[in-house]
Design a protein around this motif. Sequence first.
Motif, short mmCIF file in Angstrom:
data_model
loop_
_atom_site.label_atom_id
_atom_site.label_comp_id
_atom_site.label_asym_id
_atom_site.label_seq_id
_atom_site.Cartn_x
_atom_site.Cartn_y
_atom_site.Cartn_z
N ASP A 257 -8.36 42.87 57.88
CA ASP A 257 -9.42 42.73 57.29
C ASP A 257 -9.81 41.49 56.43
O ASP A 257 -10.78 41.30 55.85
CB ASP A 257 -9.52 44.08 56.57
N PRO B 130 -16.14 39.76 58.28
CA PRO B 130 -16.68 40.94 58.67
C PRO B 130 -17.51 40.89 59.88
O PRO B 130 -17.53 41.90 60.85
CB PRO B 130 -17.70 41.45 57.57
N ASP C 73 -15.99 43.45 62.83
CA ASP C 73 -17.09 44.43 63.25
C ASP C 73 -17.19 44.44 64.64
O ASP C 73 -17.31 45.75 65.33
CB ASP C 73 -18.51 44.34 62.59
N LYS D 270 -14.04 46.33 66.41
CA LYS D 270 -13.76 47.67 65.94
C LYS D 270 -14.43 48.78 66.70
O LYS D 270 -15.51 48.55 67.00
CB LYS D 270 -14.09 47.78 64.29
#
Length: 422
Positions: free
Chosen positions: A120, A125, A129, A132
């Motif tokens: 992370d 991000p 993202d 995930k």
Amino acid sequence: MKTTTLIRRAVLAAAAIATLAALAGPARAGDLEVLHWWTSGGEAKAISGLKDSLQAKGHRWKDFAVAGGAGDAAMTVLKSRAISGNAPTAAQIKGPLLQDWAAEGMLANIDTVAQAERWDELLLPVISDIVKYKGHYIAVPVNVHRVNWLWINPEAMKKAGVKPPTTWDEFFAAADALKKAGVIPLAHGGQSWQDFTTFETVVLGTGGPAFYRKALIQLDPASLKSPTMEKSLATFRRLKAYTDRNAPGRDWNLATAMVMKGEAAMQIMGDWAKGEFLAAGKTAGKDFLCVPAPGTAKSYTFNVDSFAMFKVKGEANQQAQRDMASAILSPAVQESFNLEKGSIPVRQGVSLARYDDCAKASAADFAEAGKAGTLLPSIAHGMAVRAAAEGALKDVVSQFWNSDAITPAQAMDRLVAAAKAQ
């Protein structure tokens, strides 16, 4: 048949075969069967480094390569294998398709590796993202490719007395001069994913990032049927006159070779093309140039390759998967892999000292686009929309490219209809 339906059947088949396998005894320890579509020169060199790093740990790597630049053939093979309950250990899957496989419970959770190695913190991000599912890591990203590049042979441009274009008007003026000089202006391979790579780049250069997002990510009907889209289609069709008659069916790396040899002056292609130049011993800034495609300098369409880990039996095989995930994001593999592949490291903080000017420019532009909100997923490369809509849109664009009988108005109606497959 929908992707999710195929996957659901695969789950049932896999469960039955897994039961039989458990009764038969444990699988061979440390086996890694890896499905991917990296078969060209630069791609093969890149994946070999990852393979070597895992074999050094004692694991047995079985290369399962399926040729095809956009991975369509590989995904067909993967579905077939999964339906028969024989999925590989790891498979190159990316974008929204990851969510389909994860939703059916076929992918392994690799949070233990991600948490131990602070993924992370290492990943932006916008990248994490993608890999995930419901907050859990189910795949590991390998790299970041910029798609909206224009590759140029400087000698061919010099022969025609033209400079790298920054707008579409400049592009067509240069293309006319190149034609007169006996040089093919644009190297192209007539395959649906290559057609759409060019198309989405034209849309971005014509309408800008906000329009691209509405039309090709949100699939907004009003944007798909608008004056801006009509202009994009007209510009896209105009490009065809500057390709050669042998373009249909040509593989992307063969089109890159045309630029390399000076047979063609330019190619619109992601930076995996640079891997081909480098594999041939060419030098960025001297033998070839990389510039953002016309009108797209402030934007960045990206393609992030990733490997999903399928659920496997046996602690040794599961450890092999974990080691593979760890190796992919290690600084050493991030550096060596992307040096060969033409992409840039997906892990933040990897030194670019050994990288060429194209990679350094890509990294700088990636960072700037991230701040400006102009990082855009490539629909041509499976990053933006579900597979059904992507396939339908690609069909429309290729039909338009190949048939002058289809008007831009008709093409826009078909794009709106295709978007409903989402």
